[in-house]
Scaffold this active site. Structure first.
Site, PDB file in Angstrom:
ATOM      1  N   PHE A  36      14.476   3.522  -3.319  1.00 42.23           N
ATOM      2  CA  PHE A  36      15.427   2.405  -3.369  1.00 42.23           C
ATOM      3  C   PHE A  36      15.247   1.469  -2.192  1.00 42.23           C
ATOM      4  O   PHE A  36      14.469   1.761  -1.271  1.00 42.23           O
ATOM      5  CB  PHE A  36      16.873   2.933  -3.423  1.00 42.23           C
ATOM      6  CG  PHE A  36      17.386   3.547  -2.138  1.00 42.23           C
ATOM      7  CD1 PHE A  36      17.059   4.852  -1.806  1.00 42.23           C
ATOM      8  CD2 PHE A  36      18.205   2.822  -1.276  1.00 42.23           C
ATOM      9  CE1 PHE A  36      17.547   5.439  -0.627  1.00 42.23           C
ATOM     10  CE2 PHE A  36      18.693   3.396  -0.114  1.00 42.23           C
ATOM     11  CZ  PHE A  36      18.365   4.705   0.209  1.00 42.23           C
ATOM     12  N   SER A  63       7.079   2.834  -1.078  1.00 45.70           N
ATOM     13  CA  SER A  63       7.824   4.099  -1.176  1.00 45.70           C
ATOM     14  C   SER A  63       7.429   4.823  -2.459  1.00 45.70           C
ATOM     15  O   SER A  63       7.179   6.029  -2.463  1.00 45.70           O
ATOM     16  CB  SER A  63       9.335   3.822  -1.178  1.00 45.70           C
ATOM     17  OG  SER A  63       9.737   3.211   0.041  1.00 45.70           O
ATOM     18  N   ALA A 157       8.958   6.768   3.321  1.00 45.94           N
ATOM     19  CA  ALA A 157       9.355   6.409   1.949  1.00 45.94           C
ATOM     20  C   ALA A 157      10.868   6.362   1.903  1.00 45.94           C
ATOM     21  O   ALA A 157      11.548   7.300   2.325  1.00 45.94           O
ATOM     22  CB  ALA A 157       8.830   7.447   0.955  1.00 45.94           C
ATOM     23  N   LYS A 158      11.415   5.219   1.423  1.00 42.75           N
ATOM     24  CA  LYS A 158      12.870   5.143   1.286  1.00 42.75           C
ATOM     25  C   LYS A 158      13.209   5.818  -0.025  1.00 42.75           C
ATOM     26  O   LYS A 158      13.494   5.169  -1.027  1.00 42.75           O
ATOM     27  CB  LYS A 158      13.310   3.678   1.327  1.00 42.75           C
ATOM     28  CG  LYS A 158      14.753   3.480   1.746  1.00 42.75           C
ATOM     29  CD  LYS A 158      15.043   2.006   1.996  1.00 42.75           C
ATOM     30  CE  LYS A 158      16.519   1.776   2.131  1.00 42.75           C
ATOM     31  NZ  LYS A 158      17.114   2.420   3.318  1.00 42.75           N
ATOM     32  N   THR A 159      13.112   7.135  -0.016  1.00 41.91           N
ATOM     33  CA  THR A 159      13.343   7.901  -1.230  1.00 41.91           C
ATOM     34  C   THR A 159      14.760   8.455  -1.234  1.00 41.91           C
ATOM     35  O   THR A 159      15.279   8.867  -0.207  1.00 41.91           O
ATOM     36  CB  THR A 159      12.309   9.044  -1.378  1.00 41.91           C
ATOM     37  OG1 THR A 159      12.666   9.840  -2.511  1.00 41.91           O
ATOM     38  CG2 THR A 159      12.266   9.941  -0.158  1.00 41.91           C
TER      39      THR A 159
END
Ligand SMILES: Cc1[nH+]cc(COP(=O)(O)O)c(CN[C@@H](CCC(=O)O)C(=O)O)c1O
Length: 304
Positions: A36, A63, A157-159
Site C-alpha cells: 500500500f 513494494s 516494501a510497504k507491505t
C-alpha cells in the site's frame, strides 16, 4: 473513526464507498499479502494537488516487486486513477490509500495462482500526531519490539504484513503514556518509528538512519533532506544509537501522515523542542506541500 467519501476506485471502476467490499476469504485479509501507499493531497491556489504522487506510485510498484506481486496496471494508469479518485470525491485536501492485494479465490501459502486486486480510497485525515505536533512535540519511547530483520520481512516494501510490527510498537508506547514508538534494528541501532522516519541533530548536523537500518525509504525523508540542504543545514544519512537521541540538540519525525513533527523527549530524556532547524523545516515543508514554495512546485501534482 474514518469519514466516508463518495467513491473508491476498485480494479478500474469507481464504486460507492459502502459497496467497496471484498469477500471474507480474500487472501490479503488472511496472510498480509498486500502492498500500500500513504499519500496526501493538499489544497493549493491551483486546486487540490497530490504531493509527490509519481514517487509514491513508483514505490508501490517496487513494494509489489519485492513481494513478487504483479500489479495488473501501469504506473501511469494508477497515477491517473489516483487523480480521478481525489477529483471525483471533491475534497480540497485528503489522505489517499492505494492498496494492491491478493484477492479472493485462492487460500494457502502458494501465492503464485493468486490474482492481484487494486483499490484507491481517499478520506480527510488531519494531523497524525496532533495539531501541536510541531510546537509541543511528541513524547517518544524506544520500543521493546524490534523493526524487521531484512531477511525476516523486507522493511523497504510497504507491505501490509509489516504493519503488525508497527502496531505492536505503537500500542505499547500509547499504553505506557507516550505518543509514538522509536524502533531499533536487530543490531540495536535506531531504525525508524512505527509509521515515520526520524531525524536527530547532533553537533549542528541532522542525521537520519540508513535503509540498511531497516527503515522505509521515506518520501518525506527525501523531501526533508532537500529542504534542509536548501535551508543551508547539514543533513546526512548515518546510523544513530539511542544515546544520540537522549543528548540530541533537537529531533523530529517525518512521514506523509505525520508530516514534520518535533520530538520533545525520548524515554523521558527531554529534548529542546521545537528546535530551530525543526521549526524552519516544518514551516518550509507545509509551504512546499501547499504549493507556496516555487522551488518545489514540480512536486505538487494537480488532481484535476
Ligand atoms: C514504517 C514507516 N516508515 C516511514 C514512513 C514515512 O514514509 P513516507 O510517507 O514516504 O514519508 C512511513 C509512512 N507511514 C504511512 C502510513 C501511516 C498509517 O498509519 O497508515 C503514512 O505516513 O502515510 C512508514 O509507515
Amino acid at each position: 473513526p474514518i469519514t466516508p467519501t463518495d467513491k473508491i476506485w476498485m480494479n478500474g471502476e469507481l464504486v460507492d464507498w459502502d459497496k467497496a467490499q471484498v469477500h471474507v476469504l480474500t487472501h490479503g485479509l488472511h496472510y498480509g499479502s498486500g502492498v500500500f501507499e500513504g499519500i496526501r493531497a493538499y489544497e493549493t491556489a491551483e486546486g487540490p494537488a497530490i504531493f509527490r504522487l509519481t514517487e509514491h506510485i513508483e514505490r508501490l510498484f517496487n513494494s509489489a516487486k519485492i513481494l513478487g506481486m504483479e500489479i495488473p496496471y501501469t504506473v501511469q494508469e494508477l497515477i491517473d486513477a489516483t487523480k480521478e479518485v481525489v477529483a471525483v470525491n471533491g475534497l480540497p485536501s485528503c489522505y489517499i490509500r492505494p492498496l494492491a492485494y491478493l484477492g479472493y479465490g485462492e487460500m494457502g501459502l502458494n501465492t503464485l495462482p493468486c490474482k492481484v486486486d487494486v483499490s484507491i480510497a481517499c478520506w480527510p485525515w488531519g494531523a497524525y500526531l496532533g495539531d501541536d505536533a510541531v510546537t509541543k512535540g511528541v513524547r517518544m519511547k524506544i520500543s521493546s519490539w524490534t523493526r524487521h530483520d531484512h531477511n525476516t520481512m523486507p522493511p523497504a516494501a510497504k507491505t501490509t504484513g509489516n504493519y503488525v510490527n508497527s502496531s505492536l510498537a505503537k500500542v505499547e508506547a500509547l499504553k505506557a503514556g507516550y505518543d509514538e514508538a522509536i524502533m531499533l534494528a536487530p543490531n540495536g541501532l535506531i531504525a525508524e518509528c512505527s509509521g515515520e522516519n526520524i531525524f536527530v541533530a547532533r553537533k549542528g548536523q541532522l542525521i537520519t538512519p540508513p535503509l540498511s537500518a531497516g527503515a522505509l525509504e521515506g518520501i518525506t525523508q527525501n523531501t526533508v533532506m532537500t529542504i534542509a540542504k536548501d535551508l543551508g543545514f547539514e543533513a546526512v544519512v548515518d546510523n544513530i544509537a539511542r544515546s544520540d537521541l537522549y543528548i540530541a540538540e533537537e529531533a523530529f519525525v517525518c512521514g506523509t501522515a505525520a508530516e514534520v513533527s518535533s520530538v520533545n523527549s525520548v524515554d523521558d530524556r527531554s529534548i529542546p523542542c521545537p528546535g530551530p532547524m525543526t521549526k524552519a523545516i516544518a514551516e518550509t515543508y507545509m509551504n512546499t506541500v501547499t504549493g507556496k514554495d516555487d522551488r518545489y512546485k514540480h512536486w505538487n501534482e494537480l488532481a484535476v
